[in-house]
Design a protein around this motif. Structure first.
Motif, PDB file in Angstrom:
ATOM      1  N   GLY A 392      44.301  48.234  47.889  1.00  0.00           N
ATOM      2  CA  GLY A 392      43.137  48.893  47.317  1.00  0.00           C
ATOM      3  C   GLY A 392      42.918  48.570  45.884  1.00  0.00           C
ATOM      4  N   ALA A 393      44.003  48.128  45.096  1.00  0.00           N
ATOM      5  CA  ALA A 393      43.833  47.872  43.719  1.00  0.00           C
ATOM      6  C   ALA A 393      42.999  46.573  43.503  1.00  0.00           C
ATOM      7  CB  ALA A 393      45.408  47.927  43.191  1.00  0.00           C
ATOM      8  N   ASP A 394      42.976  45.551  44.455  1.00  0.00           N
ATOM      9  CA  ASP A 394      42.264  44.442  44.193  1.00  0.00           C
ATOM     10  C   ASP A 394      40.949  44.789  43.517  1.00  0.00           C
ATOM     11  OD1 ASP A 394      42.379  41.292  45.363  1.00  0.00           O
ATOM     12  OD2 ASP A 394      40.227  42.017  45.484  1.00  0.00           O
ATOM     13  N   CYS A 398      38.687  48.187  44.420  1.00  0.00           N
ATOM     14  CA  CYS A 398      39.115  49.237  43.688  1.00  0.00           C
ATOM     15  C   CYS A 398      38.261  50.120  43.239  1.00  0.00           C
ATOM     16  CB  CYS A 398      39.821  48.635  42.104  1.00  0.00           C
ATOM     17  SG  CYS A 398      38.489  47.881  41.005  1.00  0.00           S
ATOM     18  N   ALA A 399      36.842  49.850  43.483  1.00  0.00           N
ATOM     19  CA  ALA A 399      35.652  50.914  42.861  1.00  0.00           C
ATOM     20  C   ALA A 399      35.012  51.634  44.000  1.00  0.00           C
ATOM     21  CB  ALA A 399      34.691  49.781  42.126  1.00  0.00           C
ATOM     22  N   GLU A 401      35.256  53.819  47.791  1.00  0.00           N
ATOM     23  CA  GLU A 401      36.015  54.718  48.653  1.00  0.00           C
ATOM     24  C   GLU A 401      35.379  54.800  49.972  1.00  0.00           C
ATOM     25  OE1 GLU A 401      38.815  56.189  48.271  1.00  0.00           O
ATOM     26  OE2 GLU A 401      38.986  55.799  45.974  1.00  0.00           O
ATOM     27  N   GLY A 402      35.873  55.476  51.120  1.00  0.00           N
ATOM     28  CA  GLY A 402      35.531  55.699  52.342  1.00  0.00           C
ATOM     29  C   GLY A 402      35.207  54.453  52.902  1.00  0.00           C
ATOM     30  N   ASP A 403      33.824  54.367  53.826  1.00  0.00           N
ATOM     31  CA  ASP A 403      33.354  53.263  54.303  1.00  0.00           C
ATOM     32  C   ASP A 403      32.969  52.141  53.606  1.00  0.00           C
ATOM     33  OD1 ASP A 403      34.162  54.172  57.128  1.00  0.00           O
ATOM     34  OD2 ASP A 403      32.230  54.688  57.683  1.00  0.00           O
ATOM     35  N   GLN A 404      32.497  52.650  52.176  1.00  0.00           N
ATOM     36  CA  GLN A 404      32.266  51.409  51.261  1.00  0.00           C
ATOM     37  C   GLN A 404      33.611  50.582  51.263  1.00  0.00           C
ATOM     38  OE1 GLN A 404      30.408  52.887  47.582  1.00  0.00           O
ATOM     39  NE2 GLN A 404      28.548  52.095  48.484  1.00  0.00           N
ATOM     40  N   LEU A 405      34.628  50.899  51.286  1.00  0.00           N
ATOM     41  CA  LEU A 405      35.812  50.002  51.367  1.00  0.00           C
ATOM     42  C   LEU A 405      35.739  49.052  52.323  1.00  0.00           C
ATOM     43  CD1 LEU A 405      38.800  52.603  51.235  1.00  0.00           C
ATOM     44  CD2 LEU A 405      38.342  50.637  49.578  1.00  0.00           C
ATOM     45  N   LEU A 406      35.141  49.374  53.684  1.00  0.00           N
ATOM     46  CA  LEU A 406      34.760  48.168  54.867  1.00  0.00           C
ATOM     47  C   LEU A 406      33.571  47.380  54.235  1.00  0.00           C
ATOM     48  CD1 LEU A 406      35.496  50.433  57.737  1.00  0.00           C
ATOM     49  CD2 LEU A 406      36.990  48.726  56.697  1.00  0.00           C
ATOM     50  N   ALA A 412      32.617  41.319  49.917  1.00  0.00           N
ATOM     51  CA  ALA A 412      32.846  41.044  48.875  1.00  0.00           C
ATOM     52  C   ALA A 412      34.912  40.232  48.393  1.00  0.00           C
ATOM     53  CB  ALA A 412      32.905  42.302  47.608  1.00  0.00           C
ATOM     54  N   ALA A 413      35.434  40.661  49.501  1.00  0.00           N
ATOM     55  CA  ALA A 413      36.665  40.316  49.508  1.00  0.00           C
ATOM     56  C   ALA A 413      36.953  39.283  50.033  1.00  0.00           C
ATOM     57  CB  ALA A 413      37.703  41.469  50.098  1.00  0.00           C
ATOM     58  N   ASP A 414      38.530  38.641  49.913  1.00  0.00           N
ATOM     59  CA  ASP A 414      38.881  37.735  50.385  1.00  0.00           C
ATOM     60  C   ASP A 414      40.206  38.187  51.281  1.00  0.00           C
ATOM     61  OD1 ASP A 414      37.178  35.466  49.452  1.00  0.00           O
ATOM     62  OD2 ASP A 414      38.333  35.338  47.520  1.00  0.00           O
TER      63      ASP A 414
END
Length: 455
Positions: A392-394, A398-399, A401-406, A412-414
């Motif tokens: 989660g620090a990637d 990192c900015a 929380e919750g379902d916005q992580l998904l 946005a992630a690799d």
């Protein structure tokens, strides 16, 4: 017993904080929130259910990047297939195992815990049987053991070279079986798998497609089902649709739903070119749509009819198919982006409102588990411990929380945000790397060099 301490975990009940997930005999034994980590715990940040990669032809990984040269005329799936046949005519069993091991390792490092290996290379070049009929299936089993991936092996019935019972030709002879020899192969593969693979492994069946079988052969092959998954290629290309309609008098999905006992144990791979009625009927059947967005884009197949399928409660999962690129997050975002490009809209793959990233990720996790016959797809007591941990620090995560992580994970992630992966409790990826990476890569490098020299 293993104990995993996660700062955050996504369960069917939502996000839990400070969670200990206990794993025993490959299954989730308990889930406790609001806990304090202990020295023996494996500490991770974000814990999610891992996806199953529901459709793979592992040997095709070796030709990634080698078919991106335009041929004379209009290049398509069919010209790509000709090059694929020529390439695979030279693969040896030893090379096959090395390639499969690399593919399975890359899948685990990308965040997949399991794979459906749609396995249709059975024989030697020219169609001669190996001394052991399951030689190449056994090589897939060895690669699964080496990497620890959860395997649903899907031996393929490939009897004809095209719609209308055309004879096999060229590279297709390595695939060919009668229904009787296919039954023998499946029986032997199941015996070998039960003897050497972990208990979460499955051996299903895969009639390759309507064009590579016949109505009679399909009905006989389904007698081998034995409560295992059934996968089939369907409606990938317009030419395929036209050929089947000319031969059988109906479009492929229409014909299959009307003439086969399609239910929740089936996975229909691609199902790209369907009418709205076919799409709705397929969703109602309970079968999983096996979507392979990167390969479907690479081959110019076209986009899936997502909104209509979702409106009827259809189940889907994703697979890497040709393995031209193994990238879980890219697979999911390509699925959504294909819908946006076709419909000129945003946020399409959700039946209603809410987080599109969460909808796609969690739907694909459930659908993939269903298609592979695995009791997995969400973090629940009694399910297989098919789990993935993220950093989660990637900067991509990192900015939020919750379902916005998904949302951030999907769009946005690799896959380098993956820190750990467990397959039925087998902790094979740690700190982003597979435990046997160096040896697997070394074996693959030797295999691919000898293969290219032969070609």
């Amino acid at each position: 017993m293993q104990r995993i301490f996660a700062n955050r975990a996504r369960t069917p009940e939502g996000w839990l904080q400070d969670v200990i997930v206990s794993v025993e005999d490959g299954q989730i034994a308990s889930i406790q929130a609001g806990q304090t980590p202990q020295p023996q715990d494996r500490r991770v940040d974000i814990l999610l259910p891992s996806l199953g990669n529901l459709h793979s032809h592992s040997f095709q990984r070796a030709m990634a990047g080698m078919t991106e040269v335009r041929a004379a005329g209009k290049d398509s799936f069919w010209t790509w297939r000709t090059l694929m046949y020529r390439f695979m005519e030279h693969i040896t069993p030893e090379q096959y195992e090395a390639i499969a091991a690399l593919v399975f390792m890359e899948m685990l490092e990308a965040g997949y815990a399991s794979v459906g290996e749609f396995h249709y290379v059975h024989h030697q070049p020219g169609g001669t049987r190996f001394e052991t009929m399951t030689e190449l299936s056994d090589r897939v089993f060895a690669a699964a053991l080496k990497t620890g991936i959860g395997l649903t092996h899907l031996p393929v019935l490939y009897t004809y070279g095209g719609a209308g019972e055309q004879p096999l030709s060229g590279g297709q002879t390595r695939f060919g079986n009668t229904v009787d020899s296919f039954a023998e192969l499946v029986t032997q593969a199941r015996a070998h798998a039960s003897r050497i693979l972990p208990g979460d492994a499955r051996v299903g069946i895969a009639p390759h497609s309507l064009r590579a079988t016949s109505p009679r052969d399909l009905a006989e092959a389904l007698m081998l089902k034995d409560e295992a998954p059934v996968h089939i290629h369907i409606s990938e290309q317009p030419k395929e649709v036209a050929d089947i309609q000319t031969w059988l008098g109906a479009r492929p999905v229409e014909w299959l739903l009307n003439n086969a006992p399609v239910d929740t144990s089936w996975c229909l791979i691609h199902a790209t070119h369907m009418t709205d009625k076919e799409t709705r009927d397929m969703a109602r059947s309970g079968a999983v749509a096996g979507l392979c967005p990167i390969t479907e884009a690479n081959l110019g197949d076209g986009p899936y009819n997502g909104p209509t399928f979702l409106a009827e409660g259809g189940a889907y999962g994703v697979g890497s198919d040709s393995n031209v690129r193994i990238a879980l997050t890219e697979e999911l975002r390509t699925l959504e982006y294909s819908q946006r490009l076709r419909d000129l809209q945003r946020n399409v793959m959700i039946p209603g409102e809410g987080s599109v990233g969460a909808a796609i990720y969690l739907d694909a996790a459930r659908g993939g588990a269903q298609a592979l016959g695995r009791q997995a797809g969400h973090i629940s007591i009694g399910n297989l411990a098919d789990l993935v941990a993220l950093d989660g620090a990637d900067t991509a995560l990192c900015a939020v929380e919750g379902d916005q992580l998904l949302d951030a994970l999907v769009f946005a992630a690799d896959d380098n945000v993956v820190t750990d992966v467990w397959s039925a409790g087998r902790h094979m990826v740690r700190n982003g790397r597979h435990l046997e990476r160096e040896q697997i890569v070394s074996s693959y490098t030797r295999a691919i060099r000898s293969l290219i020299d032969a070609i």
